[in-house]
Structure formats: C-alpha cells, structure tokens
Design an enzyme around this catalytic site. Structure first.
Site, PDB file in Angstrom:
ATOM      1  N   ASP A 265       0.739  -1.215   0.180  1.00 53.98           N
ATOM      2  CA  ASP A 265       0.006   0.093  -0.113  1.00 53.98           C
ATOM      3  C   ASP A 265       1.093   1.125   0.225  1.00 53.98           C
ATOM      4  O   ASP A 265       0.619   2.155  -0.802  1.00 53.98           O
ATOM      5  CB  ASP A 265      -0.971  -0.115   1.260  1.00 53.98           C
ATOM      6  N   SER A 266       1.925   1.377   0.742  1.00 50.41           N
ATOM      7  CA  SER A 266       2.832   2.424   0.928  1.00 50.41           C
ATOM      8  C   SER A 266       3.516   2.610  -0.369  1.00 50.41           C
ATOM      9  O   SER A 266       3.670   3.565  -0.977  1.00 50.41           O
ATOM     10  CB  SER A 266       3.865   2.070   1.930  1.00 50.41           C
TER      11      SER A 266
END
Length: 138
Positions: free
Chosen positions: A24-25
């Site tokens: 996600d990051s």
C-alpha cells in the site's frame, strides 16, 4: 530499498496482510510522485483528491481485473493469498470484493518490492496507471 532484497521464500513467509501493508505504501508513493511530477504547482488538497482516484479499492479492483491475465504463476499465488486473507474490517465506503482484490494487489506490490523485483514492479504499476487513467470520470 533500505536493505537487501528478500528471497522469494523469505517474502512468502510474511503474512499476506503484512505484504499488503508495505505494498500500500509503495503503490501510494508511486501515485503521489506521478501526480506531483505532472502538476508540480498543484495544492496538497487537490493532490490528495487526485491520488484517491488511483488508490481507492474500486480502482485497485479494476486494475486487478485488467492485470491478472498478465500475472506470472508466482504473482498470481501471492495475489490470491492477499485477496483471500480476511482482514477483519472493510472500510465503510468500499465493496467487500473490491477491498479484497485491492488487498491482493497491494500484497503483490509489497512482494515485488521486498524481493527487489523493481523492473516487474514498474511494469505492473505502469499498467495500473494506464487502467486508472483510461477510465471515464464524470
């Protein structure tokens, strides 16, 4: 990458949602950089609104629909592990299926990142941008 890449075996030992956590990051960073480079004078609020278009669960679900035929056998395995792992919560503005597909996509991104497969990571993210940017927005 801050440390040496993990082997595929080491990366697969991570919990699928841990792979999604880093994925996600990583994906969001690619998105933010793309938006910022295209519009360096855009104000932060507008940058955020533009980023949502790419990172929301429904967009990531659509990305997976388009990209899944391109996945290698190993990538498909990682994606399915992330998709099929129950997180316990689903954001109120997300469809359950979209959210699970998004988790699988993020797990795959995290896996590719942690294993140092930056070339493949870039290919899939470039395709993801093409999918999102090709959608009609009213």
């Amino acid at each position: 990458m801050y440390s040496a890449p993990l082997s595929e075996t080491e990366a697969l030992a991570y919990h699928p949602l841990s792979l999604a956590f880093i994925g996600d990051s990583v994906y969001e960073n690619y998105v933010r950089e793309r938006i910022l480079r295209r519009a360096p004078r855009m104000v932060p609020r507008e940058l955020h609104l533009q980023a949502i278009r790419y990172v929301k669960a429904s967009s990531q679900s659509r990305i997976v629909e388009e990209l899944e035929p391109l996945f290698t056998e190993q990538e498909h395995y990682v994606y399915k592990r992330g998709r099929n792992t129950k997180s316990g919560t689903v954001p109120k503005n997300a469809d359950v299926l979209d959210y699970r597909r998004a988790s699988g996509f993020e797990a795959l991104i995290g896996y590719l990142y942690l294993t140092g497969n930056t070339e493949r990571l870039q290919i899939l993210i470039d395709h993801a941008f093409t999918v999102v940017e090709g959608e009609n927005h009213d």
